[in-house]
Motif scaffolding. Structure first.
Motif, PDB file in Angstrom:
ATOM      1  N   VAL A 106     -29.334  24.888  81.548  1.00  0.00           N
ATOM      2  CA  VAL A 106     -28.704  24.331  80.343  1.00  0.00           C
ATOM      3  C   VAL A 106     -29.432  23.062  79.909  1.00  0.00           C
ATOM      4  O   VAL A 106     -29.704  22.855  78.723  1.00  0.00           O
ATOM      5  N   ALA A 107     -29.762  22.224  80.879  1.00  0.00           N
ATOM      6  CA  ALA A 107     -30.514  21.011  80.565  1.00  0.00           C
ATOM      7  C   ALA A 107     -31.865  21.356  79.955  1.00  0.00           C
ATOM      8  O   ALA A 107     -32.335  20.695  79.018  1.00  0.00           O
ATOM      9  N   GLY A 108     -32.498  22.397  80.463  1.00  0.00           N
ATOM     10  CA  GLY A 108     -33.777  22.827  79.912  1.00  0.00           C
ATOM     11  C   GLY A 108     -33.656  23.339  78.491  1.00  0.00           C
ATOM     12  O   GLY A 108     -34.535  23.090  77.647  1.00  0.00           O
ATOM     13  N   LEU A 109     -32.564  24.060  78.196  1.00  0.00           N
ATOM     14  CA  LEU A 109     -32.352  24.546  76.835  1.00  0.00           C
ATOM     15  C   LEU A 109     -32.128  23.378  75.878  1.00  0.00           C
ATOM     16  O   LEU A 109     -32.660  23.361  74.755  1.00  0.00           O
ATOM     17  N   ARG A 110     -31.361  22.402  76.319  1.00  0.00           N
ATOM     18  CA  ARG A 110     -31.169  21.197  75.484  1.00  0.00           C
ATOM     19  C   ARG A 110     -32.503  20.482  75.263  1.00  0.00           C
ATOM     20  O   ARG A 110     -32.788  19.989  74.150  1.00  0.00           O
ATOM     21  N   ALA A 111     -33.308  20.393  76.318  1.00  0.00           N
ATOM     22  CA  ALA A 111     -34.602  19.711  76.200  1.00  0.00           C
ATOM     23  C   ALA A 111     -35.514  20.425  75.208  1.00  0.00           C
ATOM     24  O   ALA A 111     -36.263  19.779  74.464  1.00  0.00           O
ATOM     25  N   ILE A 428     -44.799  17.235  96.320  1.00  0.00           N
ATOM     26  CA  ILE A 428     -45.120  16.367  97.449  1.00  0.00           C
ATOM     27  C   ILE A 428     -43.831  15.793  98.015  1.00  0.00           C
ATOM     28  O   ILE A 428     -43.055  15.139  97.307  1.00  0.00           O
ATOM     29  N   ASN A 429     -43.621  16.062  99.315  1.00  0.00           N
ATOM     30  CA  ASN A 429     -42.481  15.516 100.058  1.00  0.00           C
ATOM     31  C   ASN A 429     -41.131  15.879  99.441  1.00  0.00           C
ATOM     32  O   ASN A 429     -40.148  15.138  99.561  1.00  0.00           O
ATOM     33  N   GLN A 430     -41.101  17.014  98.774  1.00  0.00           N
ATOM     34  CA  GLN A 430     -39.860  17.585  98.258  1.00  0.00           C
ATOM     35  C   GLN A 430     -40.161  19.012  97.841  1.00  0.00           C
ATOM     36  O   GLN A 430     -41.324  19.400  97.720  1.00  0.00           O
ATOM     37  N   TRP A 431     -39.114  19.775  97.636  1.00  0.00           N
ATOM     38  CA  TRP A 431     -39.280  21.122  97.092  1.00  0.00           C
ATOM     39  C   TRP A 431     -38.522  21.165  95.778  1.00  0.00           C
ATOM     40  O   TRP A 431     -37.376  20.721  95.688  1.00  0.00           O
ATOM     41  N   GLN A 432     -39.154  21.697  94.738  1.00  0.00           N
ATOM     42  CA  GLN A 432     -38.665  21.617  93.372  1.00  0.00           C
ATOM     43  C   GLN A 432     -38.822  20.166  92.900  1.00  0.00           C
ATOM     44  O   GLN A 432     -39.294  19.305  93.618  1.00  0.00           O
ATOM     45  N   GLY A 433     -38.418  19.885  91.708  1.00  0.00           N
ATOM     46  CA  GLY A 433     -38.562  18.537  91.182  1.00  0.00           C
ATOM     47  C   GLY A 433     -39.427  18.516  89.941  1.00  0.00           C
ATOM     48  O   GLY A 433     -40.101  19.488  89.580  1.00  0.00           O
ATOM     49  N   GLY A 434     -39.427  17.383  89.296  1.00  0.00           N
ATOM     50  CA  GLY A 434     -40.144  17.217  88.040  1.00  0.00           C
ATOM     51  C   GLY A 434     -39.201  17.322  86.865  1.00  0.00           C
ATOM     52  O   GLY A 434     -38.148  17.967  86.946  1.00  0.00           O
ATOM     53  N   GLY A 435     -39.554  16.695  85.775  1.00  0.00           N
ATOM     54  CA  GLY A 435     -38.706  16.672  84.593  1.00  0.00           C
ATOM     55  C   GLY A 435     -39.233  17.577  83.498  1.00  0.00           C
ATOM     56  O   GLY A 435     -40.128  18.414  83.722  1.00  0.00           O
ATOM     57  N   PRO A 436     -38.713  17.413  82.292  1.00  0.00           N
ATOM     58  CA  PRO A 436     -39.124  18.279  81.182  1.00  0.00           C
ATOM     59  C   PRO A 436     -40.587  18.101  80.793  1.00  0.00           C
ATOM     60  O   PRO A 436     -41.133  18.913  80.040  1.00  0.00           O
ATOM     61  N   ALA A 453     -43.026  21.647  78.798  1.00  0.00           N
ATOM     62  CA  ALA A 453     -43.302  20.602  77.819  1.00  0.00           C
ATOM     63  C   ALA A 453     -43.788  21.229  76.508  1.00  0.00           C
ATOM     64  O   ALA A 453     -43.276  22.251  76.067  1.00  0.00           O
ATOM     65  N   ARG A 454     -44.801  20.618  75.894  1.00  0.00           N
ATOM     66  CA  ARG A 454     -45.251  21.113  74.594  1.00  0.00           C
ATOM     67  C   ARG A 454     -46.083  22.375  74.679  1.00  0.00           C
ATOM     68  O   ARG A 454     -46.298  23.052  73.665  1.00  0.00           O
ATOM     69  N   ALA A 455     -46.554  22.707  75.874  1.00  0.00           N
ATOM     70  CA  ALA A 455     -47.341  23.936  76.006  1.00  0.00           C
ATOM     71  C   ALA A 455     -46.524  25.155  75.630  1.00  0.00           C
ATOM     72  O   ALA A 455     -47.069  26.141  75.114  1.00  0.00           O
ATOM     73  N   ALA A 456     -45.223  25.132  75.900  1.00  0.00           N
ATOM     74  CA  ALA A 456     -44.374  26.262  75.528  1.00  0.00           C
ATOM     75  C   ALA A 456     -44.310  26.426  74.011  1.00  0.00           C
ATOM     76  O   ALA A 456     -44.260  27.552  73.499  1.00  0.00           O
ATOM     77  N   PHE A 457     -44.327  25.316  73.280  1.00  0.00           N
ATOM     78  CA  PHE A 457     -44.336  25.392  71.818  1.00  0.00           C
ATOM     79  C   PHE A 457     -45.710  25.805  71.300  1.00  0.00           C
ATOM     80  O   PHE A 457     -45.815  26.521  70.299  1.00  0.00           O
ATOM     81  N   ASP A 458     -46.762  25.374  71.988  1.00  0.00           N
ATOM     82  CA  ASP A 458     -48.102  25.829  71.609  1.00  0.00           C
ATOM     83  C   ASP A 458     -48.208  27.345  71.749  1.00  0.00           C
ATOM     84  O   ASP A 458     -48.802  28.015  70.902  1.00  0.00           O
TER      85      ASP A 458
END
Length: 473
Positions: A106-111, A428-436, A453-458
């Motif tokens: 849901v957060a990704g759809l909002r982003a 690094i030192n976690q599994w999963q992670g990262g923002g939009p 990020a913007r690559a999806a729109f490209d």
């Protein structure tokens, strides 16, 4: 018993095919719904609806498109518990895990809706002589989203936001092993008729959709074999394909880390969702300095996972999606044991109903074993002891897959060296992670096409330029 329908041009309608499939709850083996096996006629009608609706949707202001998408995200959030329960009933994911991933989707759809408001669908460059160049990003037209069974709702939401926000219309084809929650997801979408369509079925729907002459982009998540066919079909038609395919993700555990804490983290990354995640940790390379306490802690963590029906309180691991998937997992373990691997815990099909398989830790494994070379997609952690961090990196890179990788190290130089692993994402030192802002493209047989990020729109738009001389008003 509920019989699922297609959504075409804003109307729910029966399939024109005559064959139906049973949807089975993998925890109880009970049939919970039936759905169409798919037909070319269903696909043709859905694509026609998407094509007819696309010009008006593309002409809709970006802000209004983003508002519609955000409203859909709001509706999904309001019905999250219902969607998570449907996913659990159709593919076994425990409620808590399902909710975590759904909230992220849901957060990704909002982003995606937010990103659309700042994306340069049009910009103008003015040269010193006064001449202008307008750079336009046009929507592609009618597109397809074909999704897997392990994250039915999440996979649709992850793919569809940039496509819709860019002015494309979409035909969604979920896996025949997990359509129930996607039907409900589409019921929550308040879009104009034809903007989002749904066709149900197996390859009888997927193949004609992927090969359709007027589908300008296929966003496919699934197996390598099918993904290659999708990519080939798109190439023949000079259409685009974004492919996220299989993985055999490595994790490298360096000397100097806390072996117990790291083992617990690896157990989560290897076993959660019963290992049915494209980026599950499927190969573990641990430095000999910490191998013994690491393996002991990994076994203890595996034995601490509660296996059962995902609807029950306290259950951490549900069943595998169906008997076919459990047979594959069991076959990988049996192959490893036959070739000399040692089962430290788990490693057997339990009695009773449901397609369950216990969290399993294997040691003394090597690259002759299927569990080290082919995607298992089950709760199996095969452990290889290495003599150095460099050896761990080298062996992590020794794969035809390149979806994601994880590295646990306290050494800054080793963090930098980890970029050598051929993967779309390295944690690094976690599994999963990262923002939009995360941007990646899988390597090797794990797929093609940058996303995030913007690559999806490209990917969802076609660039064009309009050159205007200075003398033109």
């Amino acid at each position: 018993m509920k019989t699922l329908q297609n959504l075409i041009d804003g109307q729910w309608a029966d399939s024109r095919g005559e064959i139906f499939l049973d949807l089975v709850n993998p925890a109880t083996e009970e049939v919970i719904a039936r759905h169409p096996a798919g037909s070319p006629e269903d696909v043709e009608t859905a694509v026609a609806a998407a094509i007819a609706a696309q010009p008006a949707w593309a002409a809709t202001p970006v802000a209004e498109r983003a508002q519609r998408i955000t409203a859909w995200a709001d509706a999904v959030a309001a019905h999250a518990d219902e969607l998570v329960e449907l996913e659990c009933r159709e593919m076994g994911k425990p409620l808590g895990i399902g909710r975590t991933f759904l909230d992220g989707a849901v957060a990704g759809l909002r982003a995606a809706a937010e990103e659309a408001l700042s994306y340069d669908f049009e910009r103008t460059v003015v040269r010193p002589d006064g001449a202008r160049t307008r750079i336009l990003r046009h929507p592609l037209g009618a597109t397809a989203v074909i999704t897997p069974w392990n994250f039915p709702v999440t996979a649709v939401l992850a793919a569809i936001g940039p496509l819709l926000a860019s002015g494309n219309t979409v035909v969604v084809k979920p896996s025949e092993r997990g359509p129930l929650s996607v039907v409900r997801l589409l019921e929550l979408a308040d879009m104009a008729p034809g903007v989002v369509n749904l066709v149900l079925g197996d390859a009888r729907a997927g193949t004609p959709l992927a090969e359709h002459e007027q589908i300008r982009l296929v966003h496919f998540t699934g197996s390598v074999a099918t993904g290659k066919r999708v990519g080939a079909a798109a190439g023949l038609r000079l259409h685009r394909a974004v492919l996220e395919l299989g993985g055999k993700d490595p994790v490298v555990v360096d000397a100097g880390v806390d072996p117990v804490a790291t083992a617990r983290a690896v157990a989560f990354g290897a076993f959660i969702n019963t290992g049915q995640i494209c980026t599950s940790m499927e190969r573990v390379y641990v430095h000999c300095d910490v191998a013994e306490p690491f393996v002991e802690a990994l076994v203890a963590a595996a034995e601490g996972f509660t296996v059962g029906n995902g609807l029950d309180d306290g259950v951490m691991l549900g069943p595998l999606v169906d008997r076919r998937q459990r047979d594959l997992v069991a076959r990988h373990v049996e192959d490893a044991v036959h070739k000399g691997a040692k089962v430290r815990t788990g490693g057997g099909v339990p009695e009773g109903k449901g397609f369950f398989y216990p969290p399993t830790v294997l040691t003394d494994v090597d690259d002759s074993m299927l569990v080290m070379t082919e995607e298992t997609f089950g709760p199996i952690a095969p452990v290889v002891v290495v003599d150095s961090f460099e050896e761990g990196l080298e062996r992590a890179a020794r794969s035809k897959y390149g979806l994601a990788a994880t590295v646990y190290t306290a050494d800054p130089d080793h963090i930098d060296a980890s970029a050598r692993i051929p993967a779309g994402v390295t944690w690094i030192n976690q599994w999963q992670g990262g923002g939009p802002e995360r941007l990646y493209e899988p390597a090797g047989d794990s797929g093609m096409g940058a996303t995030g990020a913007r690559a999806a729109f490209d990917a969802a738009t076609r660039p064009a330029s309009m050159h205007i001389p200075a003398a033109t008003a």
